[in-house]
Motif scaffolding. Structure first.
Motif, PDB file in Angstrom:
ATOM      1  N   ALA A  75       0.833  -1.203   0.000  1.00  0.00           N
ATOM      2  CA  ALA A  75       0.000   0.000   0.000  1.00  0.00           C
ATOM      3  C   ALA A  75       0.867   1.252   0.000  1.00  0.00           C
ATOM      4  N   ALA A  76       1.924   1.250   0.786  1.00  0.00           N
ATOM      5  CA  ALA A  76       2.830   2.396   0.817  1.00  0.00           C
ATOM      6  C   ALA A  76       3.499   2.598  -0.533  1.00  0.00           C
ATOM      7  N   ASP A  77       3.833   1.497  -1.214  1.00  0.00           N
ATOM      8  CA  ASP A  77       4.437   1.549  -2.537  1.00  0.00           C
ATOM      9  C   ASP A  77       3.487   2.194  -3.542  1.00  0.00           C
ATOM     10  N   VAL A  78       2.214   1.799  -3.508  1.00  0.00           N
ATOM     11  CA  VAL A  78       1.224   2.364  -4.430  1.00  0.00           C
ATOM     12  C   VAL A  78       0.943   3.826  -4.090  1.00  0.00           C
ATOM     13  N   ARG A  79       0.925   4.164  -2.797  1.00  0.00           N
ATOM     14  CA  ARG A  79       0.757   5.573  -2.424  1.00  0.00           C
ATOM     15  C   ARG A  79       1.880   6.416  -3.016  1.00  0.00           C
ATOM     16  N   ASP A  80       3.113   5.924  -2.940  1.00  0.00           N
ATOM     17  CA  ASP A  80       4.243   6.651  -3.514  1.00  0.00           C
ATOM     18  C   ASP A  80       4.076   6.815  -5.026  1.00  0.00           C
ATOM     19  N   LEU A  81       3.622   5.757  -5.692  1.00  0.00           N
ATOM     20  CA  LEU A  81       3.437   5.805  -7.133  1.00  0.00           C
ATOM     21  C   LEU A  81       2.395   6.850  -7.517  1.00  0.00           C
ATOM     22  N   LEU A  82       1.249   6.855  -6.827  1.00  0.00           N
ATOM     23  CA  LEU A  82       0.200   7.822  -7.151  1.00  0.00           C
ATOM     24  C   LEU A  82       0.655   9.242  -6.859  1.00  0.00           C
ATOM     25  N   THR A  83       1.430   9.426  -5.807  1.00  0.00           N
ATOM     26  CA  THR A  83       1.989  10.743  -5.511  1.00  0.00           C
ATOM     27  C   THR A  83       2.898  11.206  -6.639  1.00  0.00           C
ATOM     28  N   GLU A  84       3.718  10.305  -7.165  1.00  0.00           N
ATOM     29  CA  GLU A  84       4.611  10.637  -8.274  1.00  0.00           C
ATOM     30  C   GLU A  84       3.816  10.992  -9.531  1.00  0.00           C
ATOM     31  N   LEU A  85       2.748  10.248  -9.806  1.00  0.00           N
ATOM     32  CA  LEU A  85       1.927  10.527 -10.984  1.00  0.00           C
ATOM     33  C   LEU A  85       1.292  11.912 -10.892  1.00  0.00           C
ATOM     34  N   HIS A  86       0.796  12.251  -9.698  1.00  0.00           N
ATOM     35  CA  HIS A  86       0.219  13.577  -9.539  1.00  0.00           C
ATOM     36  C   HIS A  86       1.278  14.664  -9.677  1.00  0.00           C
ATOM     37  N   ALA A  87       2.459  14.438  -9.104  1.00  0.00           N
ATOM     38  CA  ALA A  87       3.542  15.422  -9.211  1.00  0.00           C
ATOM     39  C   ALA A  87       3.941  15.647 -10.665  1.00  0.00           C
ATOM     40  N   ALA A  88       3.741  14.619 -11.510  1.00  0.00           N
ATOM     41  CA  ALA A  88       4.068  14.738 -12.933  1.00  0.00           C
ATOM     42  C   ALA A  88       2.949  15.409 -13.727  1.00  0.00           C
ATOM     43  N   GLY A  89       1.856  15.800 -13.045  1.00  0.00           N
ATOM     44  CA  GLY A  89       0.801  16.556 -13.705  1.00  0.00           C
ATOM     45  C   GLY A  89      -0.491  15.805 -13.944  1.00  0.00           C
ATOM     46  N   ARG A  90      -0.574  14.555 -13.494  1.00  0.00           N
ATOM     47  CA  ARG A  90      -1.779  13.765 -13.727  1.00  0.00           C
ATOM     48  C   ARG A  90      -2.902  14.211 -12.802  1.00  0.00           C
ATOM     49  N   THR A  91      -4.123  14.305 -13.325  1.00  0.00           N
ATOM     50  CA  THR A  91      -5.297  14.573 -12.500  1.00  0.00           C
ATOM     51  C   THR A  91      -5.806  13.254 -11.938  1.00  0.00           C
ATOM     52  N   LEU A  92      -5.980  13.204 -10.614  1.00  0.00           N
ATOM     53  CA  LEU A  92      -6.388  11.973  -9.941  1.00  0.00           C
ATOM     54  C   LEU A  92      -7.689  12.177  -9.179  1.00  0.00           C
ATOM     55  N   VAL A  93      -8.536  11.151  -9.196  1.00  0.00           N
ATOM     56  CA  VAL A  93      -9.675  11.070  -8.279  1.00  0.00           C
ATOM     57  C   VAL A  93      -9.586   9.710  -7.607  1.00  0.00           C
ATOM     58  N   LEU A  94      -9.455   9.717  -6.286  1.00  0.00           N
ATOM     59  CA  LEU A  94      -9.238   8.508  -5.512  1.00  0.00           C
ATOM     60  C   LEU A  94     -10.401   8.287  -4.557  1.00  0.00           C
ATOM     61  N   VAL A  95     -11.130   7.200  -4.741  1.00  0.00           N
ATOM     62  CA  VAL A  95     -12.125   6.784  -3.753  1.00  0.00           C
ATOM     63  C   VAL A  95     -11.419   5.840  -2.802  1.00  0.00           C
ATOM     64  N   THR A  96     -11.435   6.160  -1.516  1.00  0.00           N
ATOM     65  CA  THR A  96     -10.605   5.392  -0.597  1.00  0.00           C
ATOM     66  C   THR A  96     -11.097   5.467   0.841  1.00  0.00           C
ATOM     67  N   HIS A  97     -10.777   4.405   1.599  1.00  0.00           N
ATOM     68  CA  HIS A  97     -10.872   4.442   3.056  1.00  0.00           C
ATOM     69  C   HIS A  97      -9.498   4.679   3.668  1.00  0.00           C
ATOM     70  N   ASP A  98      -8.472   4.728   2.831  1.00  0.00           N
ATOM     71  CA  ASP A  98      -7.082   4.820   3.274  1.00  0.00           C
ATOM     72  C   ASP A  98      -6.740   6.286   3.554  1.00  0.00           C
ATOM     73  N   THR A  99      -6.825   6.681   4.822  1.00  0.00           N
ATOM     74  CA  THR A  99      -6.539   8.073   5.160  1.00  0.00           C
ATOM     75  C   THR A  99      -5.086   8.437   4.901  1.00  0.00           C
ATOM     76  N   ALA A 100      -4.177   7.449   4.979  1.00  0.00           N
ATOM     77  CA  ALA A 100      -2.771   7.717   4.655  1.00  0.00           C
ATOM     78  C   ALA A 100      -2.609   8.053   3.183  1.00  0.00           C
ATOM     79  N   LEU A 101      -3.378   7.390   2.307  1.00  0.00           N
ATOM     80  CA  LEU A 101      -3.344   7.689   0.878  1.00  0.00           C
ATOM     81  C   LEU A 101      -3.848   9.112   0.635  1.00  0.00           C
ATOM     82  N   ALA A 102      -4.967   9.464   1.258  1.00  0.00           N
ATOM     83  CA  ALA A 102      -5.502  10.814   1.089  1.00  0.00           C
ATOM     84  C   ALA A 102      -4.521  11.857   1.591  1.00  0.00           C
ATOM     85  N   ALA A 103      -3.905  11.591   2.723  1.00  0.00           N
ATOM     86  CA  ALA A 103      -2.978  12.574   3.302  1.00  0.00           C
ATOM     87  C   ALA A 103      -1.710  12.719   2.484  1.00  0.00           C
TER      88      ALA A 103
END
Length: 229
Positions: A178-206
């Motif tokens: 989960a931490a690995d995927v959170r890092d990946l999504l953070t990198e994608l957003h930093a590269a300019g990708r627009t993301l919408v995440l439905v989640t119960h994972d408060t660490a992912l949201a934060a």
């Protein structure tokens, strides 16, 4: 001001006689945002994501995605819109077990009519970028959960969509994956990708959301911009 990539106006969705899944919901998401959608089970999170993805239609109101009012499209036009404009990542990956990793990633491009040599080159590039190139000829069942989710993200990015939707992308993963995927999504957003995440994972949201909304009984109960990091 530029047009938003997502604009829902007074959207209502009912599935029968009970309480509506969404009730007069209005939402605007700008290009480049990373939006986390939180809420308890039954709050309307999945319904909202399905409407944005064009997998469901509203009972009322309008849904405009990247300048296109999708609630008025026919089924063929909707399918084309999803292939070209939307990338989706699911909790349980939705990879095809009888296809190799590379063939899973190539599939959206092939459905869109991209020539095989070009699709193969694009798939190889994505698998390399996402750190799973060594599994190109493997079958998904041979990979860990975190590796399968990276493959699923590569597939979602295959047609270079402007919008990436993720439905509980860390929900089926152990804490390290989960931490690995959170890092990946953070990198994608930093590269300019627009993301919408439905989640119960408060660490992912934060960690990667620039904005968080919380749904309650089909309405937005809270809408908070993240503190600049």
């Amino acid at each position: 001001m530029s047009a938003p990539i997502i604009q829902l106006h007074q959207v209502h969705k009912s599935y029968g006689q009970g309480r509506p899944a969404l009730s007069e919901l209005t939402l605007r998401v700008e290009a480049g945002e990373a939006l986390a959608v939180l809420g308890r089970s039954g709050s309307g999170k999945s319904t909202l994501l399905n409407l944005v993805a064009g997998l469901d239609r509203p009972s009322g109101g309008s849904v405009v995605i990247d300048g296109q009012r999708i609630d008025r499209l026919g089924e063929a036009a909707l399918a084309r819109h999803r292939r070209e404009r939307i990338g989706m990542v699911f909790q349980f990956f939705n990879l095809l077990d009888d296809l190799t990793v590379r063939d899973n990633v190539m599939l959206p491009a092939q459905l869109a009519g991209m020539p095989s040599p070009r699709a193969g080159a694009r798939a190889a590039e994505l698998l390399e970028q996402l750190g799973v190139a060594q599994f190109a000829t493997s079958f998904p069942s041979r990979l860990s959960g975190g590796q399968r989710q990276r493959v699923a993200v590569a597939r979602a990015l295959m047609n270079e969509p402007p919008l990436l939707l993720a439905d509980e992308p860390t929900g089926a993963l152990d804490s390290a994956s989960a931490a690995d995927v959170r890092d990946l999504l953070t990198e994608l957003h930093a590269a300019g990708r627009t993301l919408v995440l439905v989640t119960h994972d408060t660490a992912l949201a934060a960690s990667c959301a620039t904005r968080t909304i919380e749904l309650l009984d089909g309405r937005i109960a809270r809408d908070v911009q993240a503190v600049a990091r």
